[in-house]
Scaffold this motif. Structure first.
Motif, PDB file in Angstrom:
ATOM      1  N   VAL A 159       0.859  -1.181   0.000  1.00  0.00           N
ATOM      2  CA  VAL A 159       0.000   0.000   0.000  1.00  0.00           C
ATOM      3  C   VAL A 159       0.897   1.234   0.000  1.00  0.00           C
ATOM      4  O   VAL A 159       1.748   1.401   0.894  1.00  0.00           O
ATOM      5  N   THR A 160       0.711   2.082  -1.009  1.00  0.00           N
ATOM      6  CA  THR A 160       1.575   3.264  -1.135  1.00  0.00           C
ATOM      7  C   THR A 160       0.936   4.522  -0.573  1.00  0.00           C
ATOM      8  O   THR A 160       1.573   5.575  -0.526  1.00  0.00           O
ATOM      9  N   GLY A 161      -0.336   4.432  -0.175  1.00  0.00           N
ATOM     10  CA  GLY A 161      -0.988   5.597   0.394  1.00  0.00           C
ATOM     11  C   GLY A 161      -2.311   5.236   1.035  1.00  0.00           C
ATOM     12  O   GLY A 161      -2.978   4.291   0.608  1.00  0.00           O
ATOM     13  N   VAL A 162      -2.674   5.973   2.088  1.00  0.00           N
ATOM     14  CA  VAL A 162      -3.951   5.770   2.772  1.00  0.00           C
ATOM     15  C   VAL A 162      -4.653   7.119   2.862  1.00  0.00           C
ATOM     16  O   VAL A 162      -4.047   8.118   3.300  1.00  0.00           O
ATOM     17  N   SER A 163      -5.941   7.159   2.469  1.00  0.00           N
ATOM     18  CA  SER A 163      -6.719   8.394   2.558  1.00  0.00           C
ATOM     19  C   SER A 163      -7.871   8.181   3.534  1.00  0.00           C
ATOM     20  O   SER A 163      -8.796   7.400   3.258  1.00  0.00           O
ATOM     21  N   THR A 164      -7.797   8.873   4.682  1.00  0.00           N
ATOM     22  CA  THR A 164      -8.894   8.770   5.646  1.00  0.00           C
ATOM     23  C   THR A 164     -10.103   9.588   5.207  1.00  0.00           C
ATOM     24  O   THR A 164     -11.225   9.303   5.635  1.00  0.00           O
ATOM     25  N   LEU A 208      -7.303   2.926   0.034  1.00  0.00           N
ATOM     26  CA  LEU A 208      -5.906   2.523   0.050  1.00  0.00           C
ATOM     27  C   LEU A 208      -5.406   2.554  -1.388  1.00  0.00           C
ATOM     28  O   LEU A 208      -6.108   2.109  -2.302  1.00  0.00           O
ATOM     29  N   THR A 209      -4.206   3.042  -1.595  1.00  0.00           N
ATOM     30  CA  THR A 209      -3.599   3.029  -2.923  1.00  0.00           C
ATOM     31  C   THR A 209      -2.611   1.873  -2.986  1.00  0.00           C
ATOM     32  O   THR A 209      -1.722   1.752  -2.126  1.00  0.00           O
ATOM     33  N   THR A 210      -2.783   1.004  -3.975  1.00  0.00           N
ATOM     34  CA  THR A 210      -1.973  -0.217  -4.070  1.00  0.00           C
ATOM     35  C   THR A 210      -1.136  -0.210  -5.341  1.00  0.00           C
ATOM     36  O   THR A 210      -1.277   0.660  -6.201  1.00  0.00           O
ATOM     37  N   ASP A 213      -6.707   2.891  -6.571  1.00  0.00           N
ATOM     38  CA  ASP A 213      -7.314   3.142  -5.264  1.00  0.00           C
ATOM     39  C   ASP A 213      -8.433   2.135  -4.997  1.00  0.00           C
ATOM     40  O   ASP A 213      -9.252   1.850  -5.868  1.00  0.00           O
ATOM     41  N   SER A 262      -4.203   6.263   9.418  1.00  0.00           N
ATOM     42  CA  SER A 262      -3.391   5.853   8.273  1.00  0.00           C
ATOM     43  C   SER A 262      -2.539   4.629   8.538  1.00  0.00           C
ATOM     44  O   SER A 262      -1.990   4.039   7.607  1.00  0.00           O
ATOM     45  N   SER A 276       0.811   2.503  10.130  1.00  0.00           N
ATOM     46  CA  SER A 276       2.245   2.778  10.012  1.00  0.00           C
ATOM     47  C   SER A 276       2.978   1.519   9.591  1.00  0.00           C
ATOM     48  O   SER A 276       2.423   0.412   9.616  1.00  0.00           O
TER      49      SER A 276
END
Length: 587
Positions: free
Chosen positions: A135-140, A145-147, A184, A205, A207
């Motif tokens: 996962v390269t990014g998380v948007s609350t 999740l960006t995969t 996403d 997010s 860790s």
């Protein structure tokens, strides 16, 4: 005495008039004249019937039609099965890699009182390997999740982290993917939630290195049921053009495998002229009653087989093999303990019946004119719509530059055509272009969703809810992408089969009490009626919609549509599909 009948007299009435016009016959016994004139009327009727069956336009029996079409080397489009993707869910306690045979990759619909269970299966094996995507990014704010890979809605995954997961996610919980945009994804707790877009609220997010681990895979599957094993259909005796009739109906042509004395290298062809005396080829022929025959070569074209001939095939297909409701193929029937479930997250399409007489009478002359070549856009349309599994097609010339075209198709069953259907049709069309050099690309249709808002009023003595139900169906047919297919099913297989297909498409429960009204709706579409079926690039006028509804909906006094705005004009690759319908009762 010369014959008392004129050569123009054909019916009982005219023959009797001829007898009574002669004085010495007028007073003869009535029973005698009735018998003679009735016999003449019957003979002329049968002679007319024979004459009608000699011509393509007027023939009225399937047997005569098949015989006439053979003279121009035209074969009716065959029955085909629906295709699509099944998602297989893997037992999370197992350790990949896991190997599954094709026979283990099967699913079925539950079946109901109105329709038997349908079986679907893969034709290839699958090795399920372990994988973990970072996962390269998380948007609350978006709960995404960006995969590093592409998932599809309905895929089953678990998540892991080297430190902590985004809250409230757990590493031991199963999650179902909701695709949002590109790479996403959002997550849902159940498959039903995923299909409805009900995503989990991501509140932190997390860790460390977060990964997504797939626990499902997708396989192209077909609605077909194979016989248990090869069986003998007879012995080849070395004579030319030897034929064997198969014992089952609804045999699917592309599943047939032939073994001659254990040699399974024989393969099916559509014609003989491209093959030589050493080629192990056969043709599959269908008769008017749905039976299937295997024909072998004559020696000059194709080997004449000798020895025991065995065959293996599957049955199935037809318009009722289409599955328009997602998550309805839910029974896993493959027998592997490593698979815990199955589902279809998209429709299964492409199932069709044998070509109808009405369709063949129109298509055969056009294909004869095209000479089985793809030169003009109309050639491409007729070739495509005659291809098994295709309902509606449009050809857009020079779409990608000179000597190119875009072929937009709707499969039988509606929706989006399968990749296998597009690939096969593309190859079929390219083979029929000049020098096999044209850039032909078969693509998905662009659906223009038509949402309807308006008011209507029933006539005195009619029940509003009944009128509303029929009005809703009329609007669904007027704008629906499957209407062309429904009209063809009706002409070919009758009202009962098409009503079953309409029930499946629109979640209705119509029965024989509704046949007359639905017949009227279908009869008023072209070619027999005056209203056009939905097509690519169509233009819809408000007055035509009103005229159709008032004509086919019993008890409808008036209807007033406020949304959409008319005229509604579609582009060459667009076809209408019905969205929401909100019709309220006018005071």
């Amino acid at each position: 005495m010369a014959t008392p009948f004129r050569y123009t007299s054909r019916t009982f009435t005219t023959l009797l008039a001829d007898l009574n016009a002669i004085a010495e016959l007028a007073d003869k016994p009535e029973f005698f004249k009735t018998m003679i004139c009735g016999l003449g009327d019957n003979l002329h009727m049968n002679l007319n019937a024979v004459a009608n069956n000699l011509y393509l336009r007027t023939c009225y029996t399937m047997r005569a039609l098949v015989d006439l079409l053979k003279l121009i080397n035209y074969e009716l489009s065959i029955r085909s099965q629906s295709t699509g993707e099944l998602v297989f869910y893997v037992d999370r306690t197992q350790i990949p890699p896991l190997t599954f045979t094709a026979d283990e990759l099967k699913g079925a619909t539950p079946g109901s009182s109105s329709q038997s269970s349908l079986s679907f299966r893969s034709r290839t094996a699958k090795v399920f390997n372990a994988a973990a995507y970072t996962v390269t990014g998380v948007s609350t704010s978006n709960d995404t999740l960006t995969t590093a890979t592409t998932f599809q809605t309905g895929d089953l995954v678990r998540v892991a982290s080297t430190v902590s997961l985004p809250s409230p996610l757990l590493s031991t919980e199963d999650y179902y993917i909701i695709t949002t945009n590109g790479l996403d994804i959002s997550l849902a707790l159940t498959l039903s939630d995923a299909l409805q877009g009900n995503k989990i609220d991501i509140t932190s997010s997390g860790s460390g290195i977060i990964t997504v681990i797939p626990w499902s895979f997708r396989m192209p599957c077909y609605q077909e049921t194979y016989i248990s094993a090869y069986f003998s259909i007879g012995a080849g005796d070395g004579t030319e053009w030897q034929e064997f009739t198969l014992p089952d109906l609804d045999i699917l042509r592309d599943t047939i495998s032939i073994s001659v004395l254990g040699d399974t290298s024989w393969y099916r062809v559509d014609n003989w002229v491209d093959y030589y005396s050493t080629d192990k080829v056969f043709k599959v022929l269908y008769d008017a009653d749905g039976t299937c025959r295997i024909r072998f070569g004559g020696g000059l074209y194709g080997v004449r087989p000798t020895g025991d001939i065995q065959i293996f095939y599957a049955t199935g297909g037809g318009v009722l093999s289409n599955v328009s409701v997602i998550n309805s193929i839910t029974s896993y029937t493959g027998g592997s303990s490593y698979i815990t479930g199955v589902s279809n997250t998209a429709a299964f399409t492409g199932g069709s019946e044998f070509e109808s007489m009405e369709s063949a009478k129109v298509t055969a002359p056009e294909l004869l004119k095209a000479r089985d070549t793809f030169v003009t856009p109309s050639d491409g349309v007729y070739l495509s719509q005659n291809y098994a599994g295709v309902s509606v097609a449009n050809v857009i010339r020079n779409a990608y530059g000179p000597l190119s075209c875009q072929v937009v198709i709707i499969p039988d069953g509606g929706g989006v055509p399968s990749s296998s259907l597009k690939t096969a049709l593309q190859a079929y069309l390219i083979e029929r272009t000049l020098m096999e050099s044209m850039d032909v690309r078969v693509t998905d249709p662009t659906y223009h969703t038509v949402n309807i808002t308006g008011t209507a009023k029933e006539k005195t003595g009619y029940v509003w809810l009944t009128v509303l139900d029929y009005l809703t169906l009329a609007i669904q047919l007027y704008f629906g992408e499957r209407t062309y297919e429904f009209v063809d099913i009706y002409n070919q297989s009758g009202i009962a089969i098409v009503v079953a297909a309409i029930n499946a498409q629109f979640s209705r429960s119509y029965n024989s009490d509704n046949y007359t009204v639905i017949q009227g709706m279908l009869d008023n579409f072209a070619p027999e009626g005056s209203f056009s079926v939905p097509d690519f690039g169509a233009t819809y006028e408000e007055s035509q919609l009103y005229a159709y509804c008032l004509l086919v909906v019993p008890g409808l006094s008036f209807v007033n549509i406020t949304v959409p705005t008319f005229p509604l004009v579609l582009t060459e690759d667009e076809i209408s599909t019905i969205g929401s319908i909100s019709i309220t009762q006018a005071p």
